[in-house]
Design an enzyme around this catalytic site. Structure first.
Site, mmCIF file in Angstrom:
data_model
loop_
_atom_site.group_PDB
_atom_site.id
_atom_site.type_symbol
_atom_site.label_atom_id
_atom_site.label_comp_id
_atom_site.label_asym_id
_atom_site.label_seq_id
_atom_site.Cartn_x
_atom_site.Cartn_y
_atom_site.Cartn_z
ATOM 1 N N HIS A 1 0.841 -1.195 0.000
ATOM 2 C CA HIS A 1 0.000 0.000 0.000
ATOM 3 C C HIS A 1 0.880 1.250 0.000
ATOM 4 O O HIS A 1 1.998 1.250 0.520
ATOM 5 C CB HIS A 1 -0.919 -0.004 1.226
ATOM 6 C CG HIS A 1 -1.919 1.101 1.226
ATOM 7 N ND1 HIS A 1 -1.624 2.369 1.686
ATOM 8 C CD2 HIS A 1 -3.205 1.141 0.803
ATOM 9 C CE1 HIS A 1 -2.687 3.144 1.561
ATOM 10 N NE2 HIS A 1 -3.661 2.424 1.018
ATOM 11 N N SER B 1 -9.615 7.962 -4.227
ATOM 12 C CA SER B 1 -10.741 8.890 -4.111
ATOM 13 C C SER B 1 -11.962 8.411 -4.907
ATOM 14 O O SER B 1 -12.655 9.206 -5.557
ATOM 15 C CB SER B 1 -10.328 10.297 -4.561
ATOM 16 O OG SER B 1 -9.310 10.805 -3.716
ATOM 17 N N GLU C 1 -3.491 2.487 -7.303
ATOM 18 C CA GLU C 1 -3.851 3.667 -6.520
ATOM 19 C C GLU C 1 -2.816 4.767 -6.753
ATOM 20 O O GLU C 1 -1.747 4.743 -6.127
ATOM 21 C CB GLU C 1 -3.908 3.327 -5.030
ATOM 22 C CG GLU C 1 -4.944 2.280 -4.653
ATOM 23 C CD GLU C 1 -5.003 2.061 -3.154
ATOM 24 O OE1 GLU C 1 -5.996 2.449 -2.551
ATOM 25 O OE2 GLU C 1 -4.032 1.517 -2.595
ATOM 26 N N GLY D 1 -6.119 9.537 -0.031
ATOM 27 C CA GLY D 1 -6.033 10.318 1.198
ATOM 28 C C GLY D 1 -7.031 11.455 1.234
ATOM 29 O O GLY D 1 -7.805 11.689 0.300
#
Length: 262
Positions: A97, A215, A169, A175
């Site tokens: 990640h 997002s 991602e 975030g």
């Protein structure tokens, strides 16, 4: 019609009680959605995993861990081994990640060790990849993704690819202050990812599910899921309320179904 994948990583946000309530509600809300055409997974915090396994219908919601060490045991204070996770009976392990790579400075080679350890212990390995804003500005996004995939899956045999997943991602899109990628940009990067998977594993590599995360929300999920090379959505905070996640799943599947029948 291909299977569509939906998942979320709860990061460090929910207590054990909150996680159990969330999973129970998500199960009930999505119970009527046939799993032959959809796979749903949730990745809770370590402290919630044992209770989550005991109280979740795994036919409805698969469960995973947010990270693990590549060694079975050893002097790795604060880490979790694949043997410990296997004892819990988890389905998958998330590896690489963005926060592990950029906050904890994990390398591509370390992610590769973790992928191979996950496969060795029978887990599905979910490899997260993504370029930074600087990479994108320099025009090297595709090269960065190719490197992360080639190193991350180095040494993995074709017989193991049914237990591989990729989550794309973009670092600049995740975030609190993330900027969502356009559907066109996401599709372009997913095509590059599929191309590399084909180079590594042949035509079978094209069957490895590649999910978009960054997002994802109710406003862009439907545009993303209808893209040819996007096999699912890896959803952040928009999925952390079960009712909102259920709505996103249903609207996305409806959009995909409408697109395939046109």
């Amino acid at each position: 019609m291909k299977k569509i994948y939906f998942g979320t990583n709860l990061k460090m946000y929910k207590t054990i009680r909150m996680t159990l309530e969330y999973l129970h509600y998500l199960e009930e809300l999505t119970r009527d959605i046939g799993r032959e055409g959809m796979e749903l997974f949730v990745i809770p915090s370590y402290t919630s995993l044992e209770r989550a396994v005991e109280n979740t219908d795994r036919r409805l919601v698969r469960l995973g861990a947010q990270n693990m060490n590549w060694e079975d045991e050893g002097q790795f204070t604060g880490d979790i081994s694949p043997v410990m996770l296997k004892e819990l009976g988890l389905d998958l392990v998330m590896i690489g990640h963005s926060e592990r790579r950029h906050v904890f400075r994990e390398t591509d080679a370390e992610e590769n060790q973790k992928v191979k350890a996950a496969l060795r212990h029978g887990f599905t390995a979910l490899l997260c990849i993504g370029e930074t804003a600087k990479d994108k500005a320099y025009g090297v996004s595709a090269e960065v993704l190719r490197t992360q995939i080639k190193i991350g899956f180095s040494g993995v045999g074709r017989e193991e690819i049914h237990r591989l997943r990729v989550a794309y991602e973009p670092v600049w899109s995740i975030g609190v202050h993330g900027i969502p990628a356009t559907a066109e940009y996401a599709e372009k990067m997913h095509r590059e990812i599929k191309k590399v998977l084909g180079e590594l594993f042949g035509r079978d590599g094209l069957e490895i599910p590649v999910l978009y995360g960054g997002s994802v929300n109710l406003g862009n999920a439907c545009q993303l899921i209808v893209q040819e090379s996007i096999d699912g959505l890896y959803v952040g905070r928009a999925a952390w309320e079960a009712s909102a996640f259920d709505r996103l799943i249903r609207e996305s599947m409806e959009a995909y179904g409408n697109q395939t029948t046109e």
